[in-house]
Design an enzyme around this catalytic site. Sequence first.
Site, PDB file in Angstrom:
ATOM      1  N   GLN A  89      -4.990  -1.873   9.511  1.00 61.13           N
ATOM      2  CA  GLN A  89      -4.750  -3.136   8.804  1.00 61.13           C
ATOM      3  C   GLN A  89      -5.309  -4.303   9.622  1.00 61.13           C
ATOM      4  O   GLN A  89      -5.043  -4.414  10.824  1.00 61.13           O
ATOM      5  CB  GLN A  89      -3.240  -3.306   8.547  1.00 61.13           C
ATOM      6  N   LYS A 139       0.847  -1.205   0.000  1.00 65.37           N
ATOM      7  CA  LYS A 139       0.000   0.000   0.000  1.00 65.37           C
ATOM      8  C   LYS A 139       0.880   1.253   0.000  1.00 65.37           C
ATOM      9  O   LYS A 139       0.610   2.219  -0.712  1.00 65.37           O
ATOM     10  CB  LYS A 139      -0.934  -0.004   1.223  1.00 65.37           C
ATOM     11  N   ASP A 159     -11.047   2.673   4.109  1.00 60.38           N
ATOM     12  CA  ASP A 159     -11.446   1.284   3.859  1.00 60.38           C
ATOM     13  C   ASP A 159     -12.961   1.135   3.711  1.00 60.38           C
ATOM     14  O   ASP A 159     -13.449   0.036   3.430  1.00 60.38           O
ATOM     15  CB  ASP A 159     -10.995   0.406   5.044  1.00 60.38           C
TER      16      ASP A 159
HETATM   17  N1  LIG Z   1      -7.804  -2.868   6.619  1.00 66.08           N
HETATM   18  C1  LIG Z   1      -7.817  -3.877   5.738  1.00 66.08           C
HETATM   19  N2  LIG Z   1      -7.289  -5.043   6.071  1.00 66.08           N
HETATM   20  C2  LIG Z   1      -7.316  -6.062   5.164  1.00 66.08           C
HETATM   21  C3  LIG Z   1      -7.859  -5.869   3.875  1.00 66.08           C
HETATM   22  C4  LIG Z   1      -8.407  -4.608   3.569  1.00 66.08           C
HETATM   23  O1  LIG Z   1      -8.936  -4.375   2.448  1.00 66.08           O
HETATM   24  N3  LIG Z   1      -8.363  -3.633   4.519  1.00 66.08           N
HETATM   25  N4  LIG Z   1      -7.774  -6.882   2.922  1.00 66.08           N
HETATM   26  C5  LIG Z   1      -6.889  -8.009   3.157  1.00 66.08           C
HETATM   27  C6  LIG Z   1      -5.454  -7.770   2.812  1.00 66.08           C
HETATM   28  N5  LIG Z   1      -5.201  -6.796   1.741  1.00 66.08           N
HETATM   29  C7  LIG Z   1      -5.275  -5.490   2.016  1.00 66.08           C
HETATM   30  O2  LIG Z   1      -5.157  -5.040   3.108  1.00 66.08           O
HETATM   31  C8  LIG Z   1      -4.696  -7.214   0.466  1.00 66.08           C
HETATM   32  C9  LIG Z   1      -4.359  -8.522   0.222  1.00 66.08           C
HETATM   33  C10 LIG Z   1      -3.782  -8.880  -1.006  1.00 66.08           C
HETATM   34  C11 LIG Z   1      -3.556  -7.941  -1.983  1.00 66.08           C
HETATM   35  C12 LIG Z   1      -2.907  -8.282  -3.278  1.00 66.08           C
HETATM   36  O3  LIG Z   1      -2.718  -7.422  -4.103  1.00 66.08           O
HETATM   37  N6  LIG Z   1      -2.517  -9.522  -3.468  1.00 66.08           N
HETATM   38  C13 LIG Z   1      -1.766  -9.913  -4.654  1.00 66.08           C
HETATM   39  C14 LIG Z   1      -0.788 -11.003  -4.290  1.00 66.08           C
HETATM   40  C15 LIG Z   1       0.188 -10.547  -3.255  1.00 66.08           C
HETATM   41  C16 LIG Z   1       1.192 -11.627  -2.876  1.00 66.08           C
HETATM   42  O4  LIG Z   1       1.920 -12.090  -3.736  1.00 66.08           O
HETATM   43  O5  LIG Z   1       1.248 -11.975  -1.667  1.00 66.08           O
HETATM   44  C17 LIG Z   1      -2.734 -10.421  -5.725  1.00 66.08           C
HETATM   45  O6  LIG Z   1      -3.809 -10.920  -5.369  1.00 66.08           O
HETATM   46  O7  LIG Z   1      -2.373 -10.306  -6.887  1.00 66.08           O
HETATM   47  C18 LIG Z   1      -3.918  -6.646  -1.744  1.00 66.08           C
HETATM   48  C19 LIG Z   1      -4.486  -6.281  -0.535  1.00 66.08           C
HETATM   49  C20 LIG Z   1      -6.935  -8.385   4.625  1.00 66.08           C
HETATM   50  N7  LIG Z   1      -6.762  -7.250   5.475  1.00 66.08           N
END
Ligand SMILES: Nc1nc2c(c(=O)[nH]1)N[C@@H](CN(C=O)c1ccc(C(=O)N[C@@H](CCC(=O)O)C(=O)O)cc1)CN2
Length: 292
Positions: A101, A57, A124
């Site tokens: 988070q 992020k 969020d």
């Molecule tokens: N406050 C928050 N916490 C969490 C959220 C959220 O939206 N707000 N969502 C998830 C985690 N998350 C963002 O925080 C999140 C997870 C994964 C990805 C992402 O881009 N993943 C990639 C792969 C990444 C890797 O290789 O590990 C993909 O899918 O291409 C973005 C955001 C829980 N907590």
Amino acid sequence: METKTAKILDGKALAAKIQKELAATIAEVQPKIGRPPGLAVLMVGDNPASAAYVSNKEKACAKVGIASFGKHFPTHTNQTELEEVIAELNQDQRVDGILVQLPLPNHLDAISLLHKIAPDKDADGLHPVNLGRLVRTEAGLRSCTPAGVMRLLEEYKIPLVGKKAVVVGRSILVGKPMALMLLDADATVTIAHSRTQNLKTITQNADILVAAAGIPRLITADMVKPGAVVVDVGINRVTDSSGKSRLVGDIDFAPTANVAEYITPVPGGIGPMTVAMLLQNTVSSYLRTNSN
Ligand SMILES: Nc1nc2c(c(=O)[nH]1)N[C@@H](CN(C=O)c1ccc(C(=O)N[C@@H](CCC(=O)O)C(=O)O)cc1)CN2
């Protein structure tokens, strides 16, 4: 017989396009406003996945020109300390978006902390005021992951009106707001969850299937209607038979891609869209605050 493979809904490419557009908007308005947009990300503890997401992020913020005010707290931080930090950030003129988070260590009450974020800085979209605005179809900050799903479906011109949509999962973060957004788009929505009986008979009926249960490969090809649009919100780290760790979604991707019309990959699907929507929410708050 020839098997048809589903078209990919490419969240990574769309997220990159959105980031470019946001960067252009910021570059245009920042000289008039006199400061960049600001996002504060609060992380507690050492969950390695959370640390990686927070770092992503922050990198995404830097790329588009958003100043990030990252705050990392030790695991033992208490509720009052975090509430005080949120109260300060609510008043901080440099900060347009605040997020906590998730998940938080068990001794902390996440819902109660989310209540303390000023609704207009709730990047969020998880504050009850913003969830209420969603229920009432009023303008407000929308939850990032479901907003990312809707934006991706819109980009690929997937028709939703009158379609049968099934959301598997009922979390505040994804399942519930996802169902409401699909309802707003005039889909006929069913929410399935861990206590749902005969899940397969329900998912087999879906024109649009959104899997947000957090269970690796929960949805297999035989559970999917031929020609369906399949959206995978799951991001699960598993160890494969050779002992290597890798990411999989809630959908059994390869066999399902032979049944569906469209499918999102993991990685490269909804994950990057979540981050793009977070940046978009932050920029929306910035523009609204500085609109006169
Ligand atoms: N406050 C928050 N916490 C969490 C959220 C959220 O939206 N707000 N969502 C998830 C985690 N998350 C963002 O925080 C999140 C997870 C994964 C990805 C992402 O881009 N993943 C990639 C792969 C990444 C890797 O290789 O590990 C993909 O899918 O291409 C973005 C955001 C829980 N907590």
